[in-house]
Design a protein around this motif. Structure first.
Motif, PDB file in Angstrom:
ATOM      1  N   UNK A 134      98.863  88.844  13.266  1.00 33.23           N
ATOM      2  CA  UNK A 134      98.215  87.809  12.446  1.00 33.23           C
ATOM      3  C   UNK A 134      99.201  87.246  11.430  1.00 33.23           C
ATOM      4  N   UNK A 135      99.114  85.938  11.155  1.00 31.74           N
ATOM      5  CA  UNK A 135      98.208  84.895  11.683  1.00 31.74           C
ATOM      6  C   UNK A 135      98.598  84.396  13.068  1.00 31.74           C
ATOM      7  N   UNK A 136      99.841  84.627  13.488  1.00 31.59           N
ATOM      8  CA  UNK A 136     100.227  84.416  14.875  1.00 31.59           C
ATOM      9  C   UNK A 136     100.807  85.734  15.368  1.00 31.59           C
ATOM     10  N   UNK A 137     100.951  85.871  16.658  1.00 34.55           N
ATOM     11  CA  UNK A 137     101.511  87.097  17.219  1.00 34.55           C
ATOM     12  C   UNK A 137     103.028  86.976  17.290  1.00 34.55           C
ATOM     13  N   UNK A 138     103.721  87.923  16.680  1.00 34.21           N
ATOM     14  CA  UNK A 138     105.184  87.945  16.687  1.00 34.21           C
ATOM     15  C   UNK A 138     105.625  89.303  17.232  1.00 34.21           C
ATOM     16  N   UNK A 139     106.464  89.297  18.250  1.00 33.15           N
ATOM     17  CA  UNK A 139     106.897  90.532  18.901  1.00 33.15           C
ATOM     18  C   UNK A 139     108.424  90.600  18.923  1.00 33.15           C
ATOM     19  N   UNK A 140     108.976  91.758  18.577  1.00 30.99           N
ATOM     20  CA  UNK A 140     110.425  91.948  18.550  1.00 30.99           C
ATOM     21  C   UNK A 140     110.761  93.300  19.162  1.00 30.99           C
ATOM     22  N   UNK A 141     112.045  93.514  19.378  1.00 24.71           N
ATOM     23  CA  UNK A 141     112.530  94.811  19.851  1.00 24.71           C
ATOM     24  C   UNK A 141     112.196  95.880  18.811  1.00 24.71           C
ATOM     25  N   UNK A 142     111.820  97.079  19.243  1.00 23.06           N
ATOM     26  CA  UNK A 142     111.442  98.124  18.270  1.00 23.06           C
ATOM     27  C   UNK A 142     112.510  98.412  17.223  1.00 23.06           C
ATOM     28  N   UNK A 143     113.778  98.224  17.564  1.00 22.77           N
ATOM     29  CA  UNK A 143     114.840  98.485  16.587  1.00 22.77           C
ATOM     30  C   UNK A 143     114.836  97.482  15.450  1.00 22.77           C
ATOM     31  N   UNK A 144     114.175  96.324  15.644  1.00 20.99           N
ATOM     32  CA  UNK A 144     114.155  95.267  14.634  1.00 20.99           C
ATOM     33  C   UNK A 144     112.758  95.074  14.065  1.00 20.99           C
ATOM     34  N   UNK A 166     108.242  85.604  20.722  1.00 19.65           N
ATOM     35  CA  UNK A 166     108.796  86.804  21.351  1.00 19.65           C
ATOM     36  C   UNK A 166     110.317  86.779  21.259  1.00 19.65           C
ATOM     37  N   UNK A 167     110.892  87.902  20.899  1.00 20.62           N
ATOM     38  CA  UNK A 167     112.347  88.042  20.935  1.00 20.62           C
ATOM     39  C   UNK A 167     112.780  88.281  22.375  1.00 20.62           C
ATOM     40  N   UNK A 168     113.830  87.591  22.793  1.00 17.77           N
ATOM     41  CA  UNK A 168     114.371  87.749  24.135  1.00 17.77           C
ATOM     42  C   UNK A 168     115.822  88.213  24.063  1.00 17.77           C
TER      43      UNK A 168
END
Length: 417
Positions: free
Chosen positions: A265-275, A304-306
């Motif tokens: 929330x408020x948007x979905x943000x996904x990163x590598x677990x190390x970050x 999403x982090x790539x």
């Protein structure tokens, strides 16, 4: 009996051990710390820090082992008074020196593990990589000690230090498969990749085989028991097989799938677990851009982090970005700019190089929350700057196609929504 007692006291008390452990621990710690920063939270880089540290610790350990041999060589006659094999004393020396080196290595390993755990490291610890570093360190001890036996001169320790340091300095990551021979040299492991376990296993096998061969060769030399030649040949064969495996290895790293950590929330943000520490800042930076692009073809509700080798894009409501693994200042702003640039049709923009892009720059500055740039068309700039936030968003929904293809012109700013 007095001579036997002196031999036992000689074997039980080694002043070299008192020197070796603190010296090797200090050198290992100093060598590991630079490798830990900045990607310490990734377990693969913790292993890299340990393996690379042996490049500095190994020559010192070899020199101390050679110095110990030369220093205590005049007392060998005492061991000859006992009924023990002539190789027993040297083997005991090797055992004690190896234990001292491994204890210092274990201390450095514990430090690296504690630091990585404190930062909630991602991935998993490659125990075979830790073993590869330990085996390489023992190999240095054995080689240095036996060199001191072969050339019992005061300058031998200096020569051993110089030769092993030169061998370690020739380790250039990625230049040749020879750099994989212990002490191996690894680059920092990028996120979304991992060390190849086969390479680490071949290194463990190589060091174990060569160390065993050196020890058995010395035993054959001093005892003249040629039955030991057979296991010696087996050890050399194992070393040769591991060498072929390292030569045939196709790189030291391989891509790996990693489950991301997300903030919903408020948007979905996904990163590598190390970050994971980047989630709050990246969310705060990306949310205004997502709100301004709402109901346009460039709208997104997920970031999403790539990996670095995959392109950034905005598609299907998902914006992909690259992040600095160091999380250096401004990383979130740079990630948001990547999203903004990915909204551009590269082919259409390249096909019309004569069309001024300062109109797009006006829109980009607003999307990114930056100060508007100075543009030649001051009338369009004043008009766009006077509009309310709601009016700008409505305007963007109507003119997104021109924005996307770098075709904005003065007529697009004559009216609003």
């Amino acid at each position: 009996m007095s001579d036997l007692g002196r031999v036992l006291r000689l074997d039980a008390r080694r002043t070299a051990l008192l020197v070796a452990m603190p010296v090797l621990t200090a050198v290992g710690t100093a060598a590991a710390v630079p490798s830990l920063y900045p990607a310490v939270a990734y377990w693969d880089n913790a292993v890299v820090a340990l393996v690379n540290a042996v490049r500095f610790v190994g020559p010192v350990a070899a020199a101390i082992a050679a110095w110990t041999t030369v220093r205590e060589r005049p007392l060998d006659y005492l061991r000859d008074l006992t009924a023990r094999s002539p190789a027993t004393g040297a083997l005991l020396d090797l055992l004690l020196l190896s234990v001292a080196a491994l204890l210092s290595y274990a201390t450095v390993t514990a430090l690296v593990v504690v630091v990585t755990l404190a930062q909630d490291g991602a991935g998993h610890l490659h125990l075979v990589g830790v073993a590869a570093g330990a085996g390489s360190l023992v190999l240095h001890v054995v080689a240095g000690y036996l060199m001191g036996r072969a050339v019992p001169h005061r300058a031998t320790a200096v020569l051993v230090l110089a030769v092993t340091s030169l061998w370690a300095a020739l380790r250039v990551p990625g230049m040749s498969w020879l750099s994989l021979l212990p002490p191996a040299a690894f680059d920092q492991i990028a996120l979304f990749t991992t060390l190849r376990p086969r390479v680490l296993l071949d290194q463990v096998t190589w060091t174990a085989g060569l160390t065993t061969a050196l020890i058995l060769g010395y035993v054959v030399w001093v005892t003249r028991r040629f039955l030991i030649v057979l296991p010696l040949l087996v050890a050399l064969a194992v070393t040769g097989t591991a060498t072929l495996g390292l030569r045939a290895s196709s790189g030291t790293i391989t891509p790996v799938h990693t489950e991301p950590v997300c903030r919903e929330w408020p948007i979905t943000v996904c990163v590598h677990p190390a970050l994971r520490d980047a989630l709050p800042v990246l969310t705060a930076a990306a949310t205004p851009l997502a709100a301004r692009l709402h109901e346009t073809p460039g709208a997104f509700t997920r970031v999403e982090q790539r990996p670095a080798w995959k392109p950034v894009s905005v598609s299907g409501g998902v914006a992909t970005v690259h992040l600095d693994e160091t999380l250096s200042p401004g990383y979130a702003s740079r990630a948001v700019r990547q999203i903004s640039r990915s909204l551009r049709d590269a082919h259409a923009c390249a096909a019309s190089p004569d069309v001024p892009d300062h109109y797009r720059a006006l829109v980009d500055a607003w999307l990114l929350g930056e100060d508007p740039p100075s543009v030649p068309d001051t009338r369009a700039a004043r008009r766009f700057g006077s509009w309310s936030e709601a009016r700008r968003r409505a305007w963007l929904r109507l003119n997104f196609a021109d924005y996307h293809s770098c075709a904005l012109g003065p007529a697009d700013f004559l009216g609003g929504a």
